[in-house]
Design a protein around this motif. Structure first.
Motif, PDB file in Angstrom:
ATOM      1  N   PRO A  90       0.831  -1.172  -0.121  1.00  0.00           N
ATOM      2  CA  PRO A  90       0.140  -0.101   0.079  1.00  0.00           C
ATOM      3  C   PRO A  90       0.739   1.080  -0.003  1.00  0.00           C
ATOM      4  N   VAL A  91       2.151   1.012   0.360  1.00  0.00           N
ATOM      5  CA  VAL A  91       3.090   2.285   0.433  1.00  0.00           C
ATOM      6  C   VAL A  91       3.506   2.461  -0.836  1.00  0.00           C
ATOM      7  N   LEU A 111       7.371   0.781   9.017  1.00  0.00           N
ATOM      8  CA  LEU A 111       6.435   0.437   8.106  1.00  0.00           C
ATOM      9  C   LEU A 111       5.999   1.370   6.986  1.00  0.00           C
ATOM     10  N   ASP A 112       6.211   2.765   7.393  1.00  0.00           N
ATOM     11  CA  ASP A 112       5.770   3.763   6.545  1.00  0.00           C
ATOM     12  C   ASP A 112       6.422   3.676   5.213  1.00  0.00           C
ATOM     13  N   THR A 310      -5.442  -9.516   1.216  1.00  0.00           N
ATOM     14  CA  THR A 310      -5.930  -8.940   0.025  1.00  0.00           C
ATOM     15  C   THR A 310      -4.646  -8.313  -0.806  1.00  0.00           C
ATOM     16  N   GLN A 313      -4.133  -4.780   0.860  1.00  0.00           N
ATOM     17  CA  GLN A 313      -3.217  -4.922   2.087  1.00  0.00           C
ATOM     18  C   GLN A 313      -1.562  -5.230   1.792  1.00  0.00           C
TER      19      GLN A 313
ATOM     20  N   PHE B 136      -0.336   4.963  20.945  1.00  0.00           N
ATOM     21  CA  PHE B 136      -0.291   6.476  21.480  1.00  0.00           C
ATOM     22  C   PHE B 136      -0.368   7.158  20.289  1.00  0.00           C
ATOM     23  N   ARG B 142      -1.364  13.070  11.568  1.00  0.00           N
ATOM     24  CA  ARG B 142      -0.174  13.231  10.639  1.00  0.00           C
ATOM     25  C   ARG B 142      -0.129  13.896   9.455  1.00  0.00           C
ATOM     26  N   ASP B 170      -1.117  11.445   0.823  1.00  0.00           N
ATOM     27  CA  ASP B 170      -1.384  10.093   1.355  1.00  0.00           C
ATOM     28  C   ASP B 170      -0.982   9.997   2.903  1.00  0.00           C
ATOM     29  N   LYS B 172      -0.398   6.533   4.865  1.00  0.00           N
ATOM     30  CA  LYS B 172      -0.226   5.217   4.527  1.00  0.00           C
ATOM     31  C   LYS B 172       0.795   4.427   5.456  1.00  0.00           C
ATOM     32  N   ARG B 173       0.527   3.359   5.919  1.00  0.00           N
ATOM     33  CA  ARG B 173       1.429   2.526   6.718  1.00  0.00           C
ATOM     34  C   ARG B 173       0.991   1.055   6.143  1.00  0.00           C
ATOM     35  N   PHE B 174       1.999   0.182   5.992  1.00  0.00           N
ATOM     36  CA  PHE B 174       1.659  -1.226   5.602  1.00  0.00           C
ATOM     37  C   PHE B 174       1.061  -1.934   6.971  1.00  0.00           C
ATOM     38  N   LYS B 175      -0.043  -2.475   6.495  1.00  0.00           N
ATOM     39  CA  LYS B 175      -0.770  -3.175   7.815  1.00  0.00           C
ATOM     40  C   LYS B 175      -1.850  -2.295   8.551  1.00  0.00           C
ATOM     41  N   ASN B 178      -4.388   2.942   4.950  1.00  0.00           N
ATOM     42  CA  ASN B 178      -4.192   3.051   3.258  1.00  0.00           C
ATOM     43  C   ASN B 178      -5.457   4.181   2.840  1.00  0.00           C
ATOM     44  N   LYS B 203      -8.378   3.108   0.870  1.00  0.00           N
ATOM     45  CA  LYS B 203      -8.088   2.397  -0.249  1.00  0.00           C
ATOM     46  C   LYS B 203      -7.718   1.080   0.296  1.00  0.00           C
ATOM     47  N   SER B 205      -8.599  -2.610   2.296  1.00  0.00           N
ATOM     48  CA  SER B 205      -9.683  -3.557   2.305  1.00  0.00           C
ATOM     49  C   SER B 205     -10.402  -3.754   3.464  1.00  0.00           C
ATOM     50  N   TYR B 206     -10.146  -2.961   4.473  1.00  0.00           N
ATOM     51  CA  TYR B 206     -10.916  -3.044   5.756  1.00  0.00           C
ATOM     52  C   TYR B 206     -11.541  -1.622   6.339  1.00  0.00           C
ATOM     53  N   ARG B 208     -12.066   1.195   8.537  1.00  0.00           N
ATOM     54  CA  ARG B 208     -10.939   2.298   9.463  1.00  0.00           C
ATOM     55  C   ARG B 208     -11.669   3.179   9.958  1.00  0.00           C
TER      56      ARG B 208
END
Lengths: 389, 389, 389
Positions: A90-91, A111-112, A310, A313, B136, B142, B170, B172-175, B178, B203, B205-206, B208
């Motif tokens: 997704p990044v 993870l960013d 997915t 993801q 936190f 952001r 954007d 975005k962060r993996f997991k 998005n 963007k 699949s879940y 948020r």
């Protein structure tokens, strides 16, 4: 040999956008080699550089700004169709390290920027974030968010016309770490291999613990429903209770699966007589695959990261040789997986990627791995070797 | 339509310093529209860009590098005198996000760059820093410290010669997240309005959780002793005990007042038949004012931030429509103010700024708000709706 | 006077690479003054600037990007041999602040860029990281990782041809700090002195605590086995129990010593009739030395940092005048070492470096310090004045 310094603190060189043909590199015109460097822009890419090596049928994209990461490889198969090695995170940005705060969100800021095919984790530590004694460790260490220096391109002007890209990445903090990583990535027009040879040197006066994980990530077209992983192994164990539930088909890949999240498996691999082990992921009909070969002397264990959630993801499988598993360092000393590097010592890490685009190549790799497994029965542990707190 | 891409990852475009006259944009020479972009330098500005849109009597300054923030607007009144919409923060630099560490000082690092008229808070979370379960949360999320991409200028070449500036930001962060935010800011030479139309898309699949606060900030010449706020409201409550002490004259503005610090008020506004609510701050003699109109469908609540401390501290009033109040997210689920965005869903946020430089405009806005209030008596709660721990 | 603005937000000036001869600055050709600015590149240097002032026998390198730090000074001795003032940190890059996360590793991220001869610590706080009431303080404050603005070069065109480099460094956060630091560094061709004159101004409306430590660091050729420190002192105490064990030869310098780590000593110095105190470190045969003179009005205490570990670890001695010792601020209020700066008030800090390359200069400094000590017997405390938790 053609040699070009792309970035150098010592020589005050910073080549920006660049496009080199074979002729400009002193090669016969017919040799299918070209090199480009692009200064990226937009969003969190500002300041990142991207080096594209076209070598025979392979196009490799390297990010010097992110510790010489390999963004992806595209290789033409026999039908001249592109096979992509890498994945779709997704990044989307090639995130410049200045936009990353690894301490963010409990140590998950890494993870960013996570979207490459080859992501180095280390070298002070790798693995999950958390407290290890007095130290708070962020996810997977700092090297990937450190820009390289002394980036040098070398192209042999005689067969096999090997193209090598070198870069040094420092991991230094006063009174703490004095590591230098020399990376070298190479390939030739004739072979379906991408070779990484890294050397970590402890320039300090004291021995230090270190860890490394080569977090290599692959998705479509290799990863798909029916794709299969082949690993010669002495021991297999689930990373946690959730993965324990997936042990029975750990190496069978599903289609993108909602709520699958990730299952992680720990493997102690079997090596060949040269000290190499090999892990293969091939697509459903075994017409293409990625073979990850690595020297188990310094990378003794393998993590398989089955993140077949997915597409949005980031449907992906990681094939990750390392000094260590993906647990926080605090858990790994008891496993004997937190090695030490002496003052002045160097450690060599070798990882070779077989970019297999032909069924025969895949079959040969399957056979080779099967033969390695023949020598020994894999021990499968049904419960995790670490009890997570 | 004249269209110019100022920044684009896709197209590898990064227009640096730029100055466009009406003619260069294909407009009749007499049309009072011009556009500039400046690369900022010095201190923590290094790397920031500033886009200046001169459209009729309004001059709008936008910071693409800080999430398409509006730094300020200056509009000429009938006497051709400048009326400034914005404020004077002690922070003078247009701080590049790479110098911001939002995790610093218990999550307050965001304040190191806080000085714009329009500051978006969100979109994973907004509000005060602190722990929310395992997470936190840093102050106000952001998005403001994220550089935009795909920044595009559009100018209609026929009346009303609307000027639109778009940018994508954007998150975005993996997991984890998005999110993509498409921002659009527009105005015409003939009207005293600045319109923001933002679209947030999940963007992933879940579903948020998300939050948004449009932290719009205004000071002199509108803010002064005797300046007054008009808000049509169903409910008013003090943010905390200190604000409770200021309920009686919550909408009356004092001169810069030493040790005033800030009082924050929570408002559930009344909307008109089109779903818009309006909040007006006008100066003492009601000759100029700022009218903040917003669609309450997605921005159902309003925070009034009365920070009428000394000039050096940043004498300012915030008029802040949001999904939520300014409490930490942990407190807002019980208030029903932590909405969810489904996978693939888009949420639209519309905020219009009335840049009122004439008494008649101010009077009309006062009347309009009074009429909205006519339908309902405001309920005033004397104690905060949240008990802060 | 020749004046050149090198960097300015106000004037939108950012001079990049620059090389100025005496003639270009309107000086007689024979005057040994030249100035260069270099844009650094490679690794974490990307974005940093380096200003080199050659003035008579001295070559001073200043880093505007890191709060006007002095990277090092090289001065020719009578035999035209270079004497270097500065040290060799394991950190080699002139690290751009955007790569520093001071919150990292429990507040130690500052160490990722620590390698200069003059490192300012402050001004909201200085000293060791840790909790002070509600605030978590990172090591040595934020100023060193803040890029300067309004960097101006001034060269007098008549004797003594004084060269002055000015820069402003802001330390600002909404609702918190509104500090501006005006730095000035100057020297002349004829004298072996480098003079720092800094002015800290509280532009806010409220009094604020502040701290400053001038963390001045020196190594070979001055630091060596047998090198000796001379300090006129009213009181000497060890920073902690480890340093207590080294009290007897606190001012005698060993060769690089494995596992020495660091010993820190707290000194309350004696001043001369002009309010200056002087600390001298000279080499074994007293042929060269560094004399640090400072006005004790605002810098009342001195920290000696004896970090005589191996060369690879950064063999170095710090001579550090300050408002405070190196303890976390939480410990220093009881010592009376956390001063306050009133709203609108300015504090002046004067530190002069004697770049002594001749035995006579060293002898004169030794004699001067001995005379200052004559007035008073140093009180030596055998145990630390602070009990660390």
């Amino acid at each position: 040999m053609f040699q070009l310094v792309l970035l150098s603190h010592q020589q005050q060189i910073d080549v920006g956008n660049l496009s080199l043909s074979a002729e400009l590199m002193g090669l016969p015109k017919a040799i299918p080699i070209s090199v480009q460097q692009t200064c990226l822009m937009g969003g969190k890419q500002a300041g990142s550089r991207l080096i594209t090596l076209t070598v025979g049928d392979s196009v490799v994209r390297v990010v010097p700004t992110r510790g010489m990461a390999v963004l992806d490889v595209v290789r033409k198969d026999a039908a001249r169709k592109d096979v992509r090695f890498g994945w779709d995170s997704p990044v989307k940005d090639v995130v410049h390290p200045s936009f990353i705060n690894q301490e963010a969100s409990g140590g998950l800021g890494w993870l960013d920027g996570f979207n490459e095919m080859v992501v180095r984790c280390g070298y002070q530590w790798a693995g999950h974030p958390g407290q290890d004694g007095d130290e708070f460790l962020t996810l997977h260490g700092r090297i990937q968010n450190t820009p390289a220096d002394e980036v040098v391109l070398e192209v042999e002007q005689v067969p096999p016309y090997r193209v090598t890209l070198r870069g040094r990445v420092d991991e230094k903090r006063f009174k703490s770490t004095n590591f230098e990583l020399q990376t070298a990535l190479s390939l030739t027009p004739d072979e379906p291999y991408l070779l990484l040879e890294d050397t970590l040197t402890n320039k300090g006066s004291y021995p230090r613990e270190y860890q490394a994980i080569y977090h290599n990530n692959f998705a479509q077209p290799i990863l798909e429903s029916g794709a299969q992983l082949h690993v010669p192994m002495a021991e297999l164990s689930p990373f946690n209770d959730y993965a324990a539930g997936g042990l029975s088909d750990w190496n069978q890949m599903p289609a993108p699966t909602k709520a699958f999240d990730e299952m992680v498996f720990n493997i102690r691999p079997i090596s060949d007589e040269n000290g190499f082990s090999h892990a293969l992921l091939h697509n459903a009909n075994a017409s293409c695959g990625i073979e990850v070969s690595y020297h188990t002397d310094t990378l003794p264990v393998l993590t398989v990261w089955k993140n077949t959630d997915t597409l949005e993801q980031g449907y992906v499988v990681g094939i990750e040789p390392g000094t260590s598993f993906a647990y926080n360092r605090a858990y790994q000393r008891d496993l004997g997986l937190v090695p030490t590097i002496a003052a002045g010592e160097s450690k060599h890490f070798v990882v070779r990627f077989g970019l297999l685009t032909q069924a025969e190549q895949v079959n040969a790799s399957v056979a080779n791995i099967a033969q390695l497994q023949n020598s020994q029965t894999a021990q499968v542990l049904s419960t995790p070797i670490v009890r997570l707190g």
